[in-house]
Design a protein around this motif. Structure first.
Motif, mmCIF file in Angstrom:
data_model
loop_
_atom_site.group_PDB
_atom_site.id
_atom_site.type_symbol
_atom_site.label_atom_id
_atom_site.label_comp_id
_atom_site.label_asym_id
_atom_site.label_seq_id
_atom_site.Cartn_x
_atom_site.Cartn_y
_atom_site.Cartn_z
ATOM 1 N N PRO A 241 0.446 -2.487 -2.084
ATOM 2 C CA PRO A 241 1.845 -3.340 -3.145
ATOM 3 C C PRO A 241 3.201 -3.064 -2.729
ATOM 4 N N ASP A 242 3.610 -2.034 -3.310
ATOM 5 C CA ASP A 242 5.205 -1.620 -3.033
ATOM 6 C C ASP A 242 5.005 -0.110 -2.329
ATOM 7 N N PRO A 243 5.118 0.306 -1.447
ATOM 8 C CA PRO A 243 5.456 1.136 -0.935
ATOM 9 C C PRO A 243 6.657 2.349 -1.399
ATOM 10 N N LEU A 244 7.400 1.489 -1.655
ATOM 11 C CA LEU A 244 8.971 1.530 -2.129
ATOM 12 C C LEU A 244 9.357 2.811 -3.684
ATOM 13 N N ALA A 245 7.702 2.173 -4.546
ATOM 14 C CA ALA A 245 6.854 3.007 -5.027
ATOM 15 C C ALA A 245 8.181 2.458 -6.889
ATOM 16 N N THR A 246 8.743 1.186 -6.741
ATOM 17 C CA THR A 246 10.190 1.278 -7.305
ATOM 18 C C THR A 246 9.227 0.908 -9.104
ATOM 19 N N MET A 247 8.736 0.425 -9.339
ATOM 20 C CA MET A 247 7.938 0.256 -10.555
ATOM 21 C C MET A 247 6.496 1.712 -11.022
ATOM 22 N N THR A 248 5.939 1.794 -10.138
ATOM 23 C CA THR A 248 4.381 2.212 -9.985
ATOM 24 C C THR A 248 4.165 3.023 -9.055
ATOM 25 N N PRO A 249 4.097 4.337 -9.447
ATOM 26 C CA PRO A 249 3.772 5.548 -8.738
ATOM 27 C C PRO A 249 2.855 4.776 -7.583
ATOM 28 N N ALA A 250 2.927 5.471 -6.078
ATOM 29 C CA ALA A 250 1.952 4.849 -4.863
ATOM 30 C C ALA A 250 0.791 5.221 -5.452
ATOM 31 N N ARG A 251 0.635 6.307 -5.911
ATOM 32 C CA ARG A 251 -0.783 6.783 -5.960
ATOM 33 C C ARG A 251 -1.160 5.759 -6.985
#
Length: 390
Positions: A241-251
Motif C-alpha cells: 500500500p505505501d512503498p515509502l513507509a510514511t506511516m507503517t514499515p513496509a514489512r
C-alpha cells in the motif's frame, strides 16, 4: 576459525547429495550437466596453503590485491568498508568493478575501479557519495548499479558505473532496510531482499518502459511475497500500500506476507531468483514461471556445514552458485552438481566478511573484498582479484 579440514569437505559432499532430493537440488546444475562442462567449479581440487596475499586457492588459480581502503588511486581514496559489487563491460574491451562503502553518517557511497583489456587498473573514482550503509545492491542490464542502503529508512540509488551521470534515488523501489536487488531479465521485474529478522521479499513491476524496453524505476508498483502454505511452495504477491513507509514499515503493511530471517544477497539466473537469509543460513530458489519457492541449501541439516554466514550470491557462466561468507570460515563456497565446495578462503581475517563477488566480462577473473581485513576495522578493507580456470 579460518581452517579447512578436507575430511569435513568430503563429509559435506556426501551429505548434500543425500539431502538433495528434498532441498530443491533440481534447481542446481545437475551432475550430468556439470560433467559436460569443463569450466564447472565442481572439478576443482583441494585448497592449497595461503598464498602471499593470504588467500587459499585451488591449483591453477592466483590472487592479487587491486585496492586497499585508504589507498590513493588516480586521485580517489579507495573507500573503507567495501561491500557489494558488480562488473560492467565497456565498449573498448575493458571493464569496471564498482564497490559499495558500508559506512554510516552519510559517509557511504560507491567507488569504481576501471581496468584495461589487460587487466591493469587505469582509473578509480566515486559514482555515489554521502549516503548511508551502502550494503549490497544489483547490476542492471541497462548498465547501471543499484546501490542499497541498509537502514530502517534505506533507499535504492541508481548510479552510473562510468561516472558520467549523477546518481538518482529510486523511491518507487521502497523505503526499508534494503540489502540487495536482482533484475529478472526476461520479465524486467526487480526482486529485493530486506535485512531484518522478520524481513520480506519484494518485487517491483514497472508500468512504463523506455524505447529499449528497460523499466521505468519511478513508474511502477512494489509487491511483497506470501508463501501460501508454510515457508516453501506456491507464492502469491500482494501490492504494497505505501512503498515509502510514511506511516507503517513496509514489512508490516501486509499481514499475510512471509517473513525471512535476514535477507541478504540475491541473483537472477535462467528463470530462477536465488537469495540467501543469514538468520537461518539458507539459500532459496524462486522459480519465476511456476511462482514456486524452494530451499536449495540449509546449513542446519549438516553436522559440520562448510557454508555458514551466507551473504552475497552470484553465478558463473555454467550456473554454479557462488556464496560469500559473512564470518563463517571466510570462504566463497560453490553449490553445484550435488556438492558444496569451498572455492577460496581468506586466512587470518576472522573479524571480517567476504563481500562483492563479481566476475570480469570473460569470466576469467573474480573480484571481491575482505570488508575489514585482518584487523576487523572498516578502514582496513582489501579488494582482491582471483584469476584462474573458472
Amino acid at each position: 576459525m579460518n581452517t579447512f579440514n578436507p575430511h569435513r569437505r568430503k563429509l559435506l559432499q556426501y551429505s548434500f547429495m543425500g539431502l538433495g532430493a528434498f532441498l530443491g537440488n533440481a534447481l542446481l546444475p545437475s551432475p550430468l550437466k556439470a560433467a559436460s562442462l569443463s569450466l564447472s567449479l565442481a572439478a576443482r581440487g583441494e585448497l592449497l596453503p595461503p598464498d602471499q596475499n593470504g588467500v587459499r586457492l585451488p591449483a591453477g588459480f592466483t590472487s592479487r590485491i587491486v585496492a586497499r581502503s585508504g589507498q590513493e588511486l588516480f586521485g580517489y581514496k579507495w573507500h573503507a568498508a567495501p561491500d557489494g559489487g558488480a562488473v560492467f563491460a565497456t565498449a573498448d574491451g575493458s571493464w569496471i568493478y564498482v564497490s559499495n562503502s558500508e559506512l554510516d553518517n552519510q559517509a557511504g557511497g560507491v567507488g569504481a575501479l576501471r581496468f584495461n583489456a589487460q587487466g591493469e587498473v587505469i582509473d578509480a573514482y566515486s559514482i555515489l557519495s554521502q549516503t548511508n550503509r551502502n550494503c549490497a545492491g544489483g547490476h542492471t542490464p541497462w548498465q547501471t548499479w543499484l546501490s542499497c542502503e541498509e537502514t530502517d529508512k534505506g533507499r535504492v540509488w541508481e548510479s552510473d558505473p562510468f561516472g558520467r551521470k549523477t546518481a538518482q534515488v529510486r523511491s518507487a523501489l521502497g523505503v526499508f532496510r534494503h540489502e540487495a536487488v536482482a533484475v529478472d531479465t526476461r520479465n524486467m521485474q526487480l526482486y529485493l531482499t530486506e535485512d531484518q529478522p522478520d524481513g520480506c521479499l519484494y518485487r517491483y513491476t514497472a508500468r512504463s518502459f523506455d524505447a529499449a524496453g528497460n523499466p521505468d524505476l519511478e513508474d511502477g508498483f512494489l509487491e511483497v511475497a506470501e508463501v501460501i502454505e508454510g515457508h516453501i511452495g506456491a507464492v502469491r504477491w500482494h501490492t504494497l500500500p505505501d512503498p515509502l513507509a510514511t506511516m507503517t514499515p513496509a514489512r508490516k503493511q501486509v499481514a499475510s506476507s512471509t517473513r525471512f530471517n535476514g535477507g541478504e544477497g540475491i541473483w537472477y539466473h535462467q528463470g530462477i531468483i536465488y537469495f540467501t537469509t543469514k538468520g537461518d543460513d539458507r539459500v532459496w530458489a524462486y522459480t519465476v514461471q511456476q511462482h514456486h519457492l524452494s530451499v536449495v541449501y540449509n546449513a542446519a541439516l549438516y553436522l559440520r556445514p562448510v557454508l555458514t554466514g551466507v551473504d552475497n550470491i552470484i553465478t558463473n557462466a555454467t550456473g554454479d552458485l557462488l556464496v560469500a561468507e559473512d564470518g563463517g570460515d571466510m570462504q566463497i563456497v560453490v553449490l553445484t552438481a550435488g556438492k558444496v565446495l569451498p572455492l577460496l578462503q581468506v586466512a587470518g581475517h576472522d573479524r571480517s566478511e567476504i563481500t562483492g563477488p563479481a566476475f570480469s566480462p570473460d569470466g576469467s577473473r573474480l573480484y571481491f573484498s575482505s570488508q575489514r581485513g585482518k584487523t576487523g576495522r572498516n578502514e582496513d578493507g582489501i579488494t582482491f582479484e582471483i584469476t584462474g580456470p573458472f
